[in-house]
Design an enzyme around this catalytic site. Structure first.
Site, PDB file in Angstrom:
ATOM      1  N   CYS A 153       0.832  -1.207   0.000  1.00 51.60           N
ATOM      2  CA  CYS A 153       0.000   0.000   0.000  1.00 51.60           C
ATOM      3  C   CYS A 153       0.870   1.262   0.000  1.00 51.60           C
ATOM      4  O   CYS A 153       0.698   2.151  -0.855  1.00 51.60           O
ATOM      5  CB  CYS A 153      -0.953  -0.021   1.185  1.00 51.60           C
ATOM      6  SG  CYS A 153      -0.190  -0.526   2.743  1.00 51.60           S
TER       7      CYS A 153
HETATM    8  N1  LIG Z   1      -4.347  -4.063   5.026  1.00 56.63           N
HETATM    9  C1  LIG Z   1      -3.790  -3.379   4.033  1.00 56.63           C
HETATM   10  O1  LIG Z   1      -4.019  -2.170   3.898  1.00 56.63           O
HETATM   11  C2  LIG Z   1      -2.903  -4.063   3.065  1.00 56.63           C
HETATM   12  C3  LIG Z   1      -2.541  -5.374   3.189  1.00 56.63           C
HETATM   13  N2  LIG Z   1      -1.697  -5.962   2.281  1.00 56.63           N
HETATM   14  C4  LIG Z   1      -1.287  -7.350   2.425  1.00 56.63           C
HETATM   15  O2  LIG Z   1      -2.386  -8.191   2.109  1.00 56.63           O
HETATM   16  C5  LIG Z   1      -2.334  -9.369   2.910  1.00 56.63           C
HETATM   17  C6  LIG Z   1      -3.628  -9.470   3.705  1.00 56.63           C
HETATM   18  O3  LIG Z   1      -3.736  -8.315   4.501  1.00 56.63           O
HETATM   19  P1  LIG Z   1      -4.944  -8.033   5.486  1.00 56.63           P
HETATM   20  O4  LIG Z   1      -6.211  -8.425   4.834  1.00 56.63           O
HETATM   21  O5  LIG Z   1      -4.790  -6.674   5.998  1.00 56.63           O
HETATM   22  O6  LIG Z   1      -4.593  -9.077   6.635  1.00 56.63           O
HETATM   23  P2  LIG Z   1      -5.486  -9.566   7.824  1.00 56.63           P
HETATM   24  O7  LIG Z   1      -4.585  -9.797   8.962  1.00 56.63           O
HETATM   25  O8  LIG Z   1      -6.617  -8.631   7.995  1.00 56.63           O
HETATM   26  O9  LIG Z   1      -6.022 -10.966   7.274  1.00 56.63           O
HETATM   27  C7  LIG Z   1      -5.168 -12.000   6.887  1.00 56.63           C
HETATM   28  C8  LIG Z   1      -5.947 -13.306   6.814  1.00 56.63           C
HETATM   29  O10 LIG Z   1      -5.038 -14.371   6.540  1.00 56.63           O
HETATM   30  C9  LIG Z   1      -5.450 -15.546   7.217  1.00 56.63           C
HETATM   31  N3  LIG Z   1      -4.288 -16.176   7.858  1.00 56.63           N
HETATM   32  C10 LIG Z   1      -3.521 -15.671   8.819  1.00 56.63           C
HETATM   33  N4  LIG Z   1      -2.519 -16.530   9.127  1.00 56.63           N
HETATM   34  C11 LIG Z   1      -2.688 -17.594   8.353  1.00 56.63           C
HETATM   35  C12 LIG Z   1      -1.996 -18.809   8.210  1.00 56.63           C
HETATM   36  N5  LIG Z   1      -0.921 -19.097   8.945  1.00 56.63           N
HETATM   37  N6  LIG Z   1      -2.444 -19.698   7.285  1.00 56.63           N
HETATM   38  C13 LIG Z   1      -3.524 -19.412   6.545  1.00 56.63           C
HETATM   39  N7  LIG Z   1      -4.223 -18.271   6.654  1.00 56.63           N
HETATM   40  C14 LIG Z   1      -3.802 -17.371   7.538  1.00 56.63           C
HETATM   41  C15 LIG Z   1      -6.425 -15.135   8.286  1.00 56.63           C
HETATM   42  O11 LIG Z   1      -7.628 -15.753   8.017  1.00 56.63           O
HETATM   43  P3  LIG Z   1      -8.119 -17.125   8.661  1.00 56.63           P
HETATM   44  O12 LIG Z   1      -7.362 -17.394   9.925  1.00 56.63           O
HETATM   45  O13 LIG Z   1      -9.538 -16.892   8.888  1.00 56.63           O
HETATM   46  O14 LIG Z   1      -7.848 -18.137   7.589  1.00 56.63           O
HETATM   47  C16 LIG Z   1      -6.598 -13.627   8.139  1.00 56.63           C
HETATM   48  O15 LIG Z   1      -7.916 -13.249   8.105  1.00 56.63           O
HETATM   49  C17 LIG Z   1      -1.104  -9.236   3.810  1.00 56.63           C
HETATM   50  O16 LIG Z   1      -0.018  -9.893   3.240  1.00 56.63           O
HETATM   51  C18 LIG Z   1      -0.870  -7.739   3.829  1.00 56.63           C
HETATM   52  O17 LIG Z   1       0.444  -7.431   4.075  1.00 56.63           O
HETATM   53  C19 LIG Z   1      -1.239  -5.273   1.211  1.00 56.63           C
HETATM   54  C20 LIG Z   1      -1.570  -3.963   1.020  1.00 56.63           C
HETATM   55  C21 LIG Z   1      -2.420  -3.249   1.942  1.00 56.63           C
HETATM   56  C1  LIG Z   2      -0.474   0.745   9.098  1.00 53.70           C
HETATM   57  C2  LIG Z   2       0.383  -0.490   8.920  1.00 53.70           C
HETATM   58  O1  LIG Z   2       0.716  -1.152   9.882  1.00 53.70           O
HETATM   59  N1  LIG Z   2       0.732  -0.791   7.689  1.00 53.70           N
HETATM   60  C3  LIG Z   2       1.536  -1.961   7.371  1.00 53.70           C
HETATM   61  C4  LIG Z   2       1.763  -2.026   5.902  1.00 53.70           C
HETATM   62  C5  LIG Z   2       0.570  -2.454   5.136  1.00 53.70           C
HETATM   63  C6  LIG Z   2       0.737  -3.763   4.465  1.00 53.70           C
HETATM   64  O2  LIG Z   2      -0.039  -4.658   4.723  1.00 53.70           O
HETATM   65  O3  LIG Z   2       1.759  -3.918   3.643  1.00 53.70           O
HETATM   66  P1  LIG Z   2       2.400  -5.290   3.145  1.00 53.70           P
HETATM   67  O4  LIG Z   2       1.446  -5.928   2.251  1.00 53.70           O
HETATM   68  O5  LIG Z   2       3.619  -4.928   2.432  1.00 53.70           O
HETATM   69  O6  LIG Z   2       2.698  -6.132   4.352  1.00 53.70           O
HETATM   70  C7  LIG Z   2       2.909  -1.936   8.013  1.00 53.70           C
HETATM   71  O7  LIG Z   2       3.481  -0.871   8.192  1.00 53.70           O
HETATM   72  O8  LIG Z   2       3.444  -3.018   8.240  1.00 53.70           O
END
Ligand SMILES: NC(=O)C1=CN([C@@H]2O[C@H](COP(=O)(O)OP(=O)(O)OC[C@H]3O[C@@H](n4cnc5c(N)ncnc54)[C@H](OP(=O)(O)O)[C@@H]3O)[C@@H](O)[C@H]2O)C=CC1
Ligand SMILES: CC(=O)N[C@@H](CCC(=O)OP(=O)(O)O)C(=O)O
Length: 347
Positions: A153
């Site tokens: 992001c």
């Molecule tokens: N939030 C953001 O703004 C952004 C996030 N990202 C990336 O996108 C990805 C998802 O982010 P986000 O939705 O925020 O993450 P969350 O923490 O909100 O959700 C991640 C999901 O992954 C599942 N999970 C966690 N651990 C495991 C595991 N060991 N095995 C299988 N499933 C697992 C969980 O679901 P369950 O346990 O129900 O299966 C959980 O709901 C991350 O890699 C993050 O860095 C990228 C850009 C922006």
């Molecule tokens: C506010 C906040 O905590 N932001 C996350 C980055 C967001 C993210 O999920 O990035 P990746 O997909 O690269 O892990 C952080 O700084 O780690």
């Protein structure tokens, strides 16, 4: 695309980006959501976990084990980094194209990944096939890709703020400072001491100073645009809001510059890129909230000889879920904007 609808699975949909993917994809005219997975909530209706989907998307959550039993066109991985890599290795020959929202395949090599993520990579072969999924820069590479590494992001907002100048090799070495602020959903759905209400409410602070893993992602992409290496000073901050990223990037340029030339460079670079909106005033995070837009506002400060480029995105959309949908559209020959026409939600 010959078929009526693309069959998709969302893996990790109990999280924030997974639920945003489900929202976008359930309204996408060319998509059928076949499966939504969660390990910790198997069997529950998706709408029980995310009540905003009540009566709209009530299908039961299943284990990721079920994914290989379906014939799918696309698998979205909304999983933490360090977890996605094993699923990519497992499903790489399944016939489905994979769009990984994590950082597992965004960097150039296993060595760089292991240094910045401080963990072992279990599927280093993936670096050779993964394409960095920033449509404004790499649409031609994304179209034939079978594995797309959806950008981070902060990197999305940071790269788009300065890409036009890097592409013209106008940035002075070691002059870039990126000051970035993110809403709390960037930290994922699981609460921690850092994201505790009373630590965040009416508070504002920097973190990851001089070492955040997004630094190298930004450096690799901006450096690559200019045909070399670059160093950036990147400092993220945690904002007490749900969603939104605001980047203020500062850089010195080589050669003559003025506001007219600067605006022209940005206008030319983004002329066929409808989701980057070149603004004539500083954008706020509410100008893009709930949408796929990245708003950019470049300013020339002749007193300090610096460009100040401001950009705003919704971290969960242009910073994650809508960018993933845009990548899917490109990979399957759909219109770029299919399913992504939302006007930002304001107030
Ligand atoms: N939030 C953001 O703004 C952004 C996030 N990202 C990336 O996108 C990805 C998802 O982010 P986000 O939705 O925020 O993450 P969350 O923490 O909100 O959700 C991640 C999901 O992954 C599942 N999970 C966690 N651990 C495991 C595991 N060991 N095995 C299988 N499933 C697992 C969980 O679901 P369950 O346990 O129900 O299966 C959980 O709901 C991350 O890699 C993050 O860095 C990228 C850009 C922006
Ligand atoms: C506010 C906040 O905590 N932001 C996350 C980055 C967001 C993210 O999920 O990035 P990746 O997909 O690269 O892990 C952080 O700084 O780690």
């Amino acid at each position: 695309m010959n078929k009526e609808k693309l069959k998709v699975a969302i893996v990790g949909a109990s999280g924030f980006t997974g639920s945003e993917l489900a929202r976008l994809l359930s309204d996408h005219p060319k998509v059928e959501i076949k499966m939504i997975t969660s390990e910790s909530h198997q069997g529950k209706p998706f709408s029980e976990l995310h009540p905003q989907f009540f009566d709209r998307l009530d299908i039961p959550l299943v284990s990721a084990e079920e994914v290989s039993k379906e014939e799918l066109d696309v698998i979205f991985l909304a999983l933490p980094h360090g977890v996605s890599m094993d699923f990519v290795a497992k499903w790489k020959d399944s016939g489905a194209k994979i769009i990984d929202l994590s950082g597992d395949f965004r960097l150039s090599t296993k060595e760089v990944y292991e240094e910045w993520y401080n963990k072992k990579h279990s599927y280093p072969e993936g670096f050779a096939t993964a394409v960095y999924g920033l449509p404004e820069l790499f649409s031609e590479k994304i179209k034939p890709a079978t594995l797309v590494a959806n950008p981070g992001c902060y990197p999305t907002a940071s790269i788009l703020s300065l890409a036009p100048l890097f592409a013209k090799q106008l940035i002075k070495e070691n002059s870039v400072i990126i000051d970035a602020k993110s809403g709390l959903t960037g930290a994922g759905i699981k609460a921690s001491a850092t994201t505790h209400f009373s630590n965040v409410n009416e508070n504002f602070k920097a973190y990851g100073i001089a070492g955040h893993r997004h630094t190298i992602e930004i450096e690799e992409q901006l450096g690559g645009l200019a045909g070399g290496q670059t160093a950036v000073q990147f400092t993220p901050h945690l904002l007490p809001v749900d969603r939104g990223i605001l980047v203020t990037a500062y850089a010195q340029v080589s050669g003559e510059m003025d506001q007219e030339r600067l605006t022209e460079i940005y206008r030319d670079f983004y002329k066929d890129k409808p989701f980057v909106r070149l603004r004539n005033q500083a954008p706020g995070i509410k100008d893009v909230r709930g949408s796929h837009y990245c708003d950019v506002f470049p300013v020339w400060d002749k007193r300090t000889n610096r460009v100040i480029a401001i950009s705003a995105i919704d971290n969960l959309l242009k910073g994650a879920a809508s960018q993933a949908v845009h990548n899917m559209n490109l990979m399957f020959g759909l219109e770029d904007a299919e399913g992504l026409a939302q006007i930002p939600l304001k107030p």
